[in-house]
Write a protein that holds these residues in place. Structure first.
Motif, PDB file in Angstrom:
ATOM      1  N   PHE A  78       0.801  -1.229   0.000  1.00  0.00           N
ATOM      2  CA  PHE A  78       0.000   0.000   0.000  1.00  0.00           C
ATOM      3  C   PHE A  78       0.830   1.273   0.000  1.00  0.00           C
ATOM      4  CE2 PHE A  78      -3.204  -3.049   1.329  1.00  0.00           C
ATOM      5  CZ  PHE A  78      -4.199  -2.700   0.435  1.00  0.00           C
ATOM      6  N   ASP A  79       2.111   1.158   0.278  1.00  0.00           N
ATOM      7  CA  ASP A  79       2.928   2.361   0.273  1.00  0.00           C
ATOM      8  C   ASP A  79       3.347   2.697  -1.158  1.00  0.00           C
ATOM      9  OD1 ASP A  79       4.483   3.931   2.616  1.00  0.00           O
ATOM     10  OD2 ASP A  79       5.646   3.943   0.740  1.00  0.00           O
ATOM     11  N   LYS A  80       3.490   3.998  -1.439  1.00  0.00           N
ATOM     12  CA  LYS A  80       3.860   4.425  -2.797  1.00  0.00           C
ATOM     13  C   LYS A  80       5.226   3.867  -3.227  1.00  0.00           C
ATOM     14  CE  LYS A  80       0.461   7.385  -3.917  1.00  0.00           C
ATOM     15  NZ  LYS A  80      -0.607   6.756  -3.100  1.00  0.00           N
ATOM     16  N   SER A  81       6.063   3.523  -2.246  1.00  0.00           N
ATOM     17  CA  SER A  81       7.394   3.024  -2.607  1.00  0.00           C
ATOM     18  C   SER A  81       7.426   1.495  -2.730  1.00  0.00           C
ATOM     19  CB  SER A  81       8.424   3.477  -1.571  1.00  0.00           C
ATOM     20  OG  SER A  81       8.051   2.979  -0.309  1.00  0.00           O
ATOM     21  N   ASP A  82       6.346   0.805  -2.312  1.00  0.00           N
ATOM     22  CA  ASP A  82       6.336  -0.670  -2.360  1.00  0.00           C
ATOM     23  C   ASP A  82       6.468  -1.241  -3.770  1.00  0.00           C
ATOM     24  OD1 ASP A  82       6.198  -1.025   0.376  1.00  0.00           O
ATOM     25  OD2 ASP A  82       4.006  -1.105   0.423  1.00  0.00           O
ATOM     26  N   PRO A  83       5.730  -0.705  -4.764  1.00  0.00           N
ATOM     27  CA  PRO A  83       5.828  -1.315  -6.101  1.00  0.00           C
ATOM     28  C   PRO A  83       7.262  -1.343  -6.618  1.00  0.00           C
ATOM     29  CG  PRO A  83       3.900   0.082  -5.985  1.00  0.00           C
ATOM     30  CD  PRO A  83       4.678   0.328  -4.720  1.00  0.00           C
ATOM     31  N   LYS A  84       7.990  -0.240  -6.479  1.00  0.00           N
ATOM     32  CA  LYS A  84       9.374  -0.240  -6.978  1.00  0.00           C
ATOM     33  C   LYS A  84      10.217  -1.250  -6.196  1.00  0.00           C
ATOM     34  CE  LYS A  84      13.379   2.473  -8.019  1.00  0.00           C
ATOM     35  NZ  LYS A  84      13.980   3.788  -8.122  1.00  0.00           N
ATOM     36  N   ARG A  85       9.942  -1.342  -4.899  1.00  0.00           N
ATOM     37  CA  ARG A  85      10.742  -2.230  -4.058  1.00  0.00           C
ATOM     38  C   ARG A  85      10.480  -3.702  -4.386  1.00  0.00           C
ATOM     39  NH1 ARG A  85       9.438  -0.526   1.308  1.00  0.00           N
ATOM     40  NH2 ARG A  85      10.672   1.286   0.794  1.00  0.00           N
ATOM     41  N   TYR A  86       9.226  -4.070  -4.644  1.00  0.00           N
ATOM     42  CA  TYR A  86       8.888  -5.497  -4.734  1.00  0.00           C
ATOM     43  C   TYR A  86       8.538  -6.007  -6.133  1.00  0.00           C
ATOM     44  CZ  TYR A  86       8.597  -4.906   0.306  1.00  0.00           C
ATOM     45  OH  TYR A  86       8.888  -4.618   1.605  1.00  0.00           O
ATOM     46  N   ALA A  87       8.228  -5.101  -7.090  1.00  0.00           N
ATOM     47  CA  ALA A  87       7.702  -5.586  -8.375  1.00  0.00           C
ATOM     48  C   ALA A  87       8.767  -6.261  -9.230  1.00  0.00           C
ATOM     49  CB  ALA A  87       7.045  -4.451  -9.155  1.00  0.00           C
ATOM     50  N   GLY A  88      10.026  -6.077  -8.901  1.00  0.00           N
ATOM     51  CA  GLY A  88      11.109  -6.690  -9.668  1.00  0.00           C
ATOM     52  C   GLY A  88      10.981  -8.206  -9.719  1.00  0.00           C
ATOM     53  N   ARG A  89      10.336  -8.783  -8.699  1.00  0.00           N
ATOM     54  CA  ARG A  89      10.253 -10.253  -8.654  1.00  0.00           C
ATOM     55  C   ARG A  89       9.140 -10.816  -9.548  1.00  0.00           C
ATOM     56  NH1 ARG A  89       8.336 -10.815  -2.386  1.00  0.00           N
ATOM     57  NH2 ARG A  89      10.231  -9.592  -2.149  1.00  0.00           N
ATOM     58  N   LEU A  90       8.343  -9.941 -10.174  1.00  0.00           N
ATOM     59  CA  LEU A  90       7.259 -10.436 -11.040  1.00  0.00           C
ATOM     60  C   LEU A  90       7.830 -10.919 -12.376  1.00  0.00           C
ATOM     61  CD1 LEU A  90       4.161 -10.734 -11.494  1.00  0.00           C
ATOM     62  CD2 LEU A  90       4.220  -8.463 -12.549  1.00  0.00           C
ATOM     63  N   THR A  91       7.508 -12.154 -12.747  1.00  0.00           N
ATOM     64  CA  THR A  91       7.947 -12.697 -14.040  1.00  0.00           C
ATOM     65  C   THR A  91       7.004 -12.177 -15.120  1.00  0.00           C
ATOM     66  OG1 THR A  91       8.528 -14.691 -12.841  1.00  0.00           O
ATOM     67  CG2 THR A  91       8.524 -14.840 -15.247  1.00  0.00           C
ATOM     68  N   THR A  92       7.525 -11.429 -16.074  1.00  0.00           N
ATOM     69  CA  THR A  92       6.657 -10.826 -17.095  1.00  0.00           C
ATOM     70  C   THR A  92       6.857 -11.445 -18.469  1.00  0.00           C
ATOM     71  OG1 THR A  92       8.275  -9.092 -17.464  1.00  0.00           O
ATOM     72  CG2 THR A  92       6.513  -8.614 -15.884  1.00  0.00           C
ATOM     73  N   SER A  93       7.722 -12.439 -18.568  1.00  0.00           N
ATOM     74  CA  SER A  93       7.930 -13.114 -19.843  1.00  0.00           C
ATOM     75  C   SER A  93       8.178 -14.594 -19.581  1.00  0.00           C
ATOM     76  CB  SER A  93       9.127 -12.491 -20.550  1.00  0.00           C
ATOM     77  OG  SER A  93       9.402 -13.182 -21.731  1.00  0.00           O
ATOM     78  N   PRO A  94       7.430 -15.527 -20.181  1.00  0.00           N
ATOM     79  CA  PRO A  94       6.355 -15.271 -21.149  1.00  0.00           C
ATOM     80  C   PRO A  94       5.116 -14.707 -20.456  1.00  0.00           C
ATOM     81  CG  PRO A  94       6.430 -17.597 -20.604  1.00  0.00           C
ATOM     82  CD  PRO A  94       7.571 -16.969 -19.870  1.00  0.00           C
ATOM     83  N   TRP A  95       4.245 -14.071 -21.248  1.00  0.00           N
ATOM     84  CA  TRP A  95       3.020 -13.465 -20.714  1.00  0.00           C
ATOM     85  C   TRP A  95       1.932 -13.606 -21.765  1.00  0.00           C
ATOM     86  CZ3 TRP A  95       2.643 -10.820 -15.975  1.00  0.00           C
ATOM     87  CH2 TRP A  95       1.428 -10.168 -15.749  1.00  0.00           C
ATOM     88  N   SER A  96       0.785 -14.091 -21.347  1.00  0.00           N
ATOM     89  CA  SER A  96      -0.294 -14.167 -22.332  1.00  0.00           C
ATOM     90  C   SER A  96      -1.556 -13.490 -21.802  1.00  0.00           C
ATOM     91  CB  SER A  96      -0.563 -15.602 -22.750  1.00  0.00           C
ATOM     92  OG  SER A  96      -0.708 -16.401 -21.617  1.00  0.00           O
ATOM     93  N   VAL A  97      -2.371 -13.075 -22.742  1.00  0.00           N
ATOM     94  CA  VAL A  97      -3.604 -12.355 -22.430  1.00  0.00           C
ATOM     95  C   VAL A  97      -4.751 -13.130 -23.080  1.00  0.00           C
ATOM     96  CG1 VAL A  97      -4.855 -10.174 -22.676  1.00  0.00           C
ATOM     97  CG2 VAL A  97      -2.349 -10.156 -22.456  1.00  0.00           C
ATOM     98  N   VAL A  98      -5.760 -13.460 -22.270  1.00  0.00           N
ATOM     99  CA  VAL A  98      -6.959 -14.132 -22.793  1.00  0.00           C
ATOM    100  C   VAL A  98      -7.914 -13.053 -23.296  1.00  0.00           C
ATOM    101  CG1 VAL A  98      -8.983 -15.518 -22.146  1.00  0.00           C
ATOM    102  CG2 VAL A  98      -6.725 -16.052 -21.180  1.00  0.00           C
ATOM    103  N   ILE A  99      -8.389 -13.203 -24.525  1.00  0.00           N
ATOM    104  CA  ILE A  99      -9.444 -12.311 -25.024  1.00  0.00           C
ATOM    105  C   ILE A  99     -10.663 -13.191 -25.260  1.00  0.00           C
ATOM    106  CG2 ILE A  99     -10.128 -10.647 -26.794  1.00  0.00           C
ATOM    107  CD1 ILE A  99      -7.284  -9.871 -27.124  1.00  0.00           C
ATOM    108  N   ASP A 100     -11.736 -12.911 -24.520  1.00  0.00           N
ATOM    109  CA  ASP A 100     -12.888 -13.817 -24.598  1.00  0.00           C
ATOM    110  C   ASP A 100     -14.192 -13.050 -24.438  1.00  0.00           C
ATOM    111  OD1 ASP A 100     -12.878 -13.207 -21.904  1.00  0.00           O
ATOM    112  OD2 ASP A 100     -12.612 -15.251 -21.197  1.00  0.00           O
TER     113      ASP A 100
END
Ligand code: MTE
Length: 312
Positions: A78-100
């Protein structure tokens, strides 16, 4: 937002230390300067080539440092600085999007199939958060309408619903109790989604999106409050019913489905008449907020005859 009423005002200026460090990198041949902005120099994000757009504003752009370190992305805290601190661990590749939903060509698409490099445009947009702060962001992306057209909506489709990834093992804010009801959800009317100002962004400041800003793919709707611009999208569904949206589910009296920037309709707990420019410094004068965030000429027609105080 709801949870953080008393928004912390931080000084988000580039410090002399940042300038010193970047000058050192420049001397080492790994970074440069574009205009007055410090260029991201992680070496990780790929450069994107994008053509300029007639929809861009020429207002002063918020620094890369402010855009990427003062964020709302509750999946990471919830803190404005949390995303920069923690988002590095998100795997963004491969990434798919369902369109339905109500489309003739449903499918699961790799993000690289949805956005071809030759289509990329730079869109420098004003960005106004419901918390009454604002930025000017040089996004890179493509019109959402192009993606929707390719899926070929059926005649009855009236709305578009969006969902963010649920992956608690990489998104600490999704663990435990007391957070939002995941996945983060948003929605638009189909004509809003097809409007040429509405984009799917995969980059900013000439590079791929940093994770904290919604990599690899997020929505940007510049005439609406920032929470409509859902990040890290994994599902786009066409429907004939108005979709449920995260903040409306959380506090319906405070956050409506439309959430168009409107200086005449206050949030129940604060005024929306003016805004603080992020990076402007603590003594900077507040700016008057503009109807539809300054995009009235382009979008007011979408709401002709509607009572915007009721449809907030
Ligand atoms: N999308 C997801 N999935 N989760 C979020 O918490 N926050 C919203 C929006 N999109 C949010 C989200 C809010 S409240 C804002 S103001 C903007 O993202 C912030 O975008 P920025 O961090 O790139 O400035």
């Amino acid at each position: 937002m709801l949870i953080r009423q008393a928004e912390k005002i931080r000084s988000s200026e580039i410090t002399p230390r940042d300038v010193y460090l970047n000058r050192r990198k420049l001397l080492a041949g790994t970074a440069g300067l574009i205009g007055a902005s410090l260029v991201p120099s992680t070496g990780l994000a790929a450069r994107l080539d994008a053509v300029p757009s007639r929809y861009s504003t020429n207002e002063k752009q918020t620094s890369f440092n402010d855009i990427t370190s003062y964020n709302n992305f509750y999946e990471f805290g919830f803190d404005k600085s949390d995303p920069k601190r923690y988002a590095g661990r998100l795997t963004t590749s491969p990434w798919s999007v369902v369109i339905d939903g109500m489309v003739n060509r449903p499918g699961t698409y790799g993000v690289e199939d949805l956005i071809s490099p030759s289509q990329l445009e730079e869109r420098v947009y004003r960005f106004r958060c419901v918390e009454a702060w604002s930025m000017v962001v040089p996004w890179i992306g493509i019109p959402l309408g192009d993606v929707i057209k390719r899926a070929d909506p059926t005649g009855g489709a009236k709305y578009v619903a969006f969902e963010t990834l649920v992956r608690p093992e990489e998104m600490p804010g999704q663990k435990g109790f007391g957070g939002l009801d995941w996945p983060y959800r948003e929605g638009l009317r189909l004509d809003e989604a097809m409007h040429p100002l509405t984009i799917l962004a995969n980059g900013l400041y000439g590079n791929e999106l940093p994770n904290q800003n919604g990599a690899p793919l997020r929505l940007v709707v510049p005439w609406k409050y920032g929470f409509k611009s859902i990040k890290s999208i994994v599902r786009i569904s066409l429907t004939d019913k108005q979709p449920q949206t995260t903040w409306n589910m959380q506090a319906p009296r405070e956050y409506g489905f439309y959430s168009n920037v409107n200086p005449q309709v206050d949030h129940p707990r604060w005024s929306q008449a003016s805004e603080r420019t992020v990076g402007g410094g603590v003594f900077a004068k507040r700016k008057e907020t503009l109807m539809f965030n300054g995009y009235a000429d382009e979008v007011a027609g979408l709401y002709a005859g509607m009572d915007l105080a009721k449809n907030y």
